[in-house]
Design a protein around this motif. Structure first.
Motif, PDB file in Angstrom:
ATOM      1  N   SER A 147     113.030 -31.611  54.832  1.00  0.00           N
ATOM      2  CA  SER A 147     111.905 -31.322  55.722  1.00  0.00           C
ATOM      3  C   SER A 147     110.592 -31.786  55.102  1.00  0.00           C
ATOM      4  O   SER A 147     109.741 -32.369  55.781  1.00  0.00           O
ATOM      5  CB  SER A 147     111.854 -29.822  56.024  1.00  0.00           C
ATOM      6  N   ILE A 148     110.435 -31.532  53.812  1.00  0.00           N
ATOM      7  CA  ILE A 148     109.207 -31.937  53.123  1.00  0.00           C
ATOM      8  C   ILE A 148     109.102 -33.457  53.064  1.00  0.00           C
ATOM      9  O   ILE A 148     108.016 -34.028  53.229  1.00  0.00           O
ATOM     10  CB  ILE A 148     109.163 -31.322  51.715  1.00  0.00           C
ATOM     11  N   GLU A 149     110.226 -34.127  52.859  1.00  0.00           N
ATOM     12  CA  GLU A 149     110.223 -35.586  52.796  1.00  0.00           C
ATOM     13  C   GLU A 149     109.827 -36.209  54.128  1.00  0.00           C
ATOM     14  O   GLU A 149     109.194 -37.264  54.165  1.00  0.00           O
ATOM     15  CB  GLU A 149     111.598 -36.091  52.358  1.00  0.00           C
ATOM     16  N   SER A 150     110.187 -35.556  55.230  1.00  0.00           N
ATOM     17  CA  SER A 150     109.885 -36.125  56.547  1.00  0.00           C
ATOM     18  C   SER A 150     108.574 -35.613  57.152  1.00  0.00           C
ATOM     19  O   SER A 150     107.859 -36.361  57.821  1.00  0.00           O
ATOM     20  CB  SER A 150     111.026 -35.819  57.522  1.00  0.00           C
ATOM     21  N   GLU A 151     108.243 -34.353  56.881  1.00  0.00           N
ATOM     22  CA  GLU A 151     107.060 -33.756  57.512  1.00  0.00           C
ATOM     23  C   GLU A 151     105.955 -33.380  56.529  1.00  0.00           C
ATOM     24  O   GLU A 151     104.836 -33.093  56.940  1.00  0.00           O
ATOM     25  CB  GLU A 151     107.475 -32.485  58.283  1.00  0.00           C
ATOM     26  N   GLY A 152     106.277 -33.364  55.245  1.00  0.00           N
ATOM     27  CA  GLY A 152     105.314 -32.880  54.273  1.00  0.00           C
ATOM     28  C   GLY A 152     105.368 -31.363  54.177  1.00  0.00           C
ATOM     29  O   GLY A 152     106.150 -30.712  54.860  1.00  0.00           O
ATOM     30  N   ILE A 153     104.527 -30.783  53.342  1.00  0.00           N
ATOM     31  CA  ILE A 153     104.459 -29.326  53.213  1.00  0.00           C
ATOM     32  C   ILE A 153     103.481 -28.803  54.261  1.00  0.00           C
ATOM     33  O   ILE A 153     102.272 -29.002  54.146  1.00  0.00           O
ATOM     34  CB  ILE A 153     104.018 -28.918  51.796  1.00  0.00           C
ATOM     35  N   LEU A 154     104.017 -28.154  55.277  1.00  0.00           N
ATOM     36  CA  LEU A 154     103.198 -27.693  56.394  1.00  0.00           C
ATOM     37  C   LEU A 154     102.445 -26.410  56.077  1.00  0.00           C
ATOM     38  O   LEU A 154     101.391 -26.149  56.643  1.00  0.00           O
ATOM     39  CB  LEU A 154     104.087 -27.488  57.632  1.00  0.00           C
ATOM     40  N   VAL A 155     103.024 -25.590  55.209  1.00  0.00           N
ATOM     41  CA  VAL A 155     102.378 -24.323  54.823  1.00  0.00           C
ATOM     42  C   VAL A 155     102.012 -24.388  53.352  1.00  0.00           C
ATOM     43  O   VAL A 155     102.896 -24.464  52.489  1.00  0.00           O
ATOM     44  CB  VAL A 155     103.314 -23.118  55.075  1.00  0.00           C
ATOM     45  N   PRO A 156     100.719 -24.395  53.027  1.00  0.00           N
ATOM     46  CA  PRO A 156     100.308 -24.482  51.616  1.00  0.00           C
ATOM     47  C   PRO A 156     100.835 -23.309  50.798  1.00  0.00           C
ATOM     48  O   PRO A 156     101.080 -22.218  51.323  1.00  0.00           O
ATOM     49  CB  PRO A 156      98.773 -24.442  51.694  1.00  0.00           C
ATOM     50  N   LEU A 157     101.012 -23.525  49.530  1.00  0.00           N
ATOM     51  CA  LEU A 157     101.411 -22.458  48.619  1.00  0.00           C
ATOM     52  C   LEU A 157     100.220 -21.523  48.405  1.00  0.00           C
ATOM     53  O   LEU A 157      99.062 -21.969  48.443  1.00  0.00           O
ATOM     54  CB  LEU A 157     101.856 -23.014  47.271  1.00  0.00           C
ATOM     55  N   LEU A 158     100.498 -20.260  48.173  1.00  0.00           N
ATOM     56  CA  LEU A 158      99.450 -19.301  47.840  1.00  0.00           C
ATOM     57  C   LEU A 158      99.473 -19.105  46.325  1.00  0.00           C
ATOM     58  O   LEU A 158     100.517 -18.761  45.753  1.00  0.00           O
ATOM     59  CB  LEU A 158      99.682 -17.973  48.554  1.00  0.00           C
ATOM     60  N   VAL A 159      98.346 -19.303  45.674  1.00  0.00           N
ATOM     61  CA  VAL A 159      98.291 -19.205  44.223  1.00  0.00           C
ATOM     62  C   VAL A 159      97.043 -18.438  43.803  1.00  0.00           C
ATOM     63  O   VAL A 159      96.138 -18.201  44.603  1.00  0.00           O
ATOM     64  CB  VAL A 159      98.276 -20.605  43.561  1.00  0.00           C
ATOM     65  N   VAL A 202     100.988 -30.682  45.459  1.00  0.00           N
ATOM     66  CA  VAL A 202     101.236 -29.903  46.669  1.00  0.00           C
ATOM     67  C   VAL A 202      99.935 -29.242  47.119  1.00  0.00           C
ATOM     68  O   VAL A 202      99.046 -28.993  46.285  1.00  0.00           O
ATOM     69  CB  VAL A 202     102.311 -28.811  46.442  1.00  0.00           C
ATOM     70  N   PRO A 203      99.809 -28.931  48.408  1.00  0.00           N
ATOM     71  CA  PRO A 203      98.613 -28.232  48.888  1.00  0.00           C
ATOM     72  C   PRO A 203      98.711 -26.741  48.577  1.00  0.00           C
ATOM     73  O   PRO A 203      99.771 -26.141  48.738  1.00  0.00           O
ATOM     74  CB  PRO A 203      98.648 -28.477  50.392  1.00  0.00           C
ATOM     75  N   VAL A 204      97.630 -26.168  48.117  1.00  0.00           N
ATOM     76  CA  VAL A 204      97.626 -24.743  47.789  1.00  0.00           C
ATOM     77  C   VAL A 204      96.349 -24.087  48.304  1.00  0.00           C
ATOM     78  O   VAL A 204      95.329 -24.745  48.509  1.00  0.00           O
ATOM     79  CB  VAL A 204      97.745 -24.498  46.265  1.00  0.00           C
ATOM     80  N   ILE A 205      96.441 -22.781  48.510  1.00  0.00           N
ATOM     81  CA  ILE A 205      95.283 -21.938  48.801  1.00  0.00           C
ATOM     82  C   ILE A 205      95.091 -21.034  47.592  1.00  0.00           C
ATOM     83  O   ILE A 205      96.029 -20.344  47.184  1.00  0.00           O
ATOM     84  CB  ILE A 205      95.494 -21.095  50.071  1.00  0.00           C
TER      85      ILE A 205
END
Length: 328
Positions: free
Chosen positions: A49-61, A90-93
């Motif tokens: 899913s990540i390979e095709s769509e990317g990370i849709l929900v950022p990680l919480l850190v 990766v995208p994070v909040i």
């Protein structure tokens, strides 16, 4: 790595939320994270899913307490799938969370998963309950609840009243109900208080026995009783179980627990319980009901079926004896 950068780039997609890009090497697992991350089929599908769509929900850190990188609060599986898929960032909040707030957010973000091992629930419930008790209040990322009463949570019940124009109005009552932390946790996760306590008892098991619970080789009931044994007693019990390929029943585990509480448990006593099991197995032959039920009328009770089997075996034994006599 342009493709990877595009996949994890979500800047501007979430109004009001700052999403930044962080290298995977700067992300660290949450301390004592109770949820296992395995390279199984689910993680493989997440990678695809990540390979095709990317990370849709950022990680919480949150920022690491030692000042080096970030500590993952929610998103351990997303990080592992991204690493598996060859991403660099990766995208994070980033949120400024206390230890207790971070624990609650970490646990809550994982408890919705469909498959959770008993060991994962055990440590997750324990960590969340301890965090709730430390704070003495209900904590969410967006709202801080009222202060506690007697190490519990205050709930303001609602009542329905009729307004001036006949409309129905919902208003809080003045009465306050104090709810202890374990009761609130039970409501939140859909478990009884007793069941939560049983899960938490599993955290007192040695790793080998806890693994048996996860593999469904040791029942929850037996495991809870065994958890009351001292650590060295648990190792002795596991040694006998492993050597003899034996798993105590609930009643046997309860007996072993009582012997431990009376300071009478040692290897000899454990073997005595095991040998009683072996003796009872020698004395009993179990036949599955479905294998013999088809031979009896529906009106036959289990007792009637046993009587019939005994009669047929008796006749067979007599016939066999007569055949031997005739052959002499």
């Amino acid at each position: 790595m342009k493709k990877a950068d595009e996949m994890c780039s979500l800047q501007g997609n979430n109004p009001g939320v700052d999403v930044i890009q962080v290298k995977l090497e700067d992300l660290h697992a949450f301390k004592n994270h109770p949820f296992k991350v395995k390279k199984d089929q689910e993680l493989f599908e997440l990678r695809q899913s990540i390979e095709s769509e990317g990370i849709l929900v950022p990680l919480l850190v949150r920022k690491s307490r030692d000042g080096v990188g970030y500590e993952i609060v929610s998103g351990h599986r997303r990080k592992e799938a991204a690493l598996w898929g060859g991403l660099d960032c990766v995208p994070v909040i980033v949120k400024d969370l206390s230890d207790d707030q971070a624990v609650i957010a970490m646990v809550d973000s994982n408890l919705h998963r469909e498959k959770i091992l008993p060991s994962e629930k055990a440590y997750a419930y324990k960590m969340r309950l301890e965090a709730m008790k430390h704070q003495g209040r209900e904590i969410t990322l967006d709202q801080i609840g009222p202060k506690s009463e007697e190490n519990g949570l205050r709930i303001y019940p609602l009542k329905v009243e009729q307004g001036a124009f006949g409309e129905m109005v919902i208003a809080p009552t003045e009465k306050k109900i104090s709810t202890r932390s374990n009761e609130m946790l039970a409501r939140m996760v859909g478990e009884s208080v007793t069941q939560i306590k049983r899960y938490i008892r599993l955290t007192y098991l040695i790793p080998k026995l806890l693994e048996m619970v996860d593999r469904e080789e040791l029942s929850m009931g037996s495991a809870v009783d065994i958890s009351f044994l001292k650590e060295d007693e648990q190792y002795e019990l596991f040694a006998v179980m492993d050597l003899e390929q034996w798993v105590p029943t609930v009643s046997q585990a309860n007996r072993i627990k009582r012997m431990s509480m009376q300071e009478k448990l040692d290897m000899d006593q454990i073997y005595k319980v095991f040998e009683e099991t072996q003796n009872s197995r020698r004395e009993m032959i179990k036949i599955p009901v479905e294998r013999i039920q088809k031979f009896f009328p529906n009106s036959y009770t289990p007792e009637k079926q046993i009587q019939t089997i005994e009669k047929l075996l008796s006749e067979w034994s007599k016939k066999r004896s007569r055949s031997k006599d005739m052959s002499l």
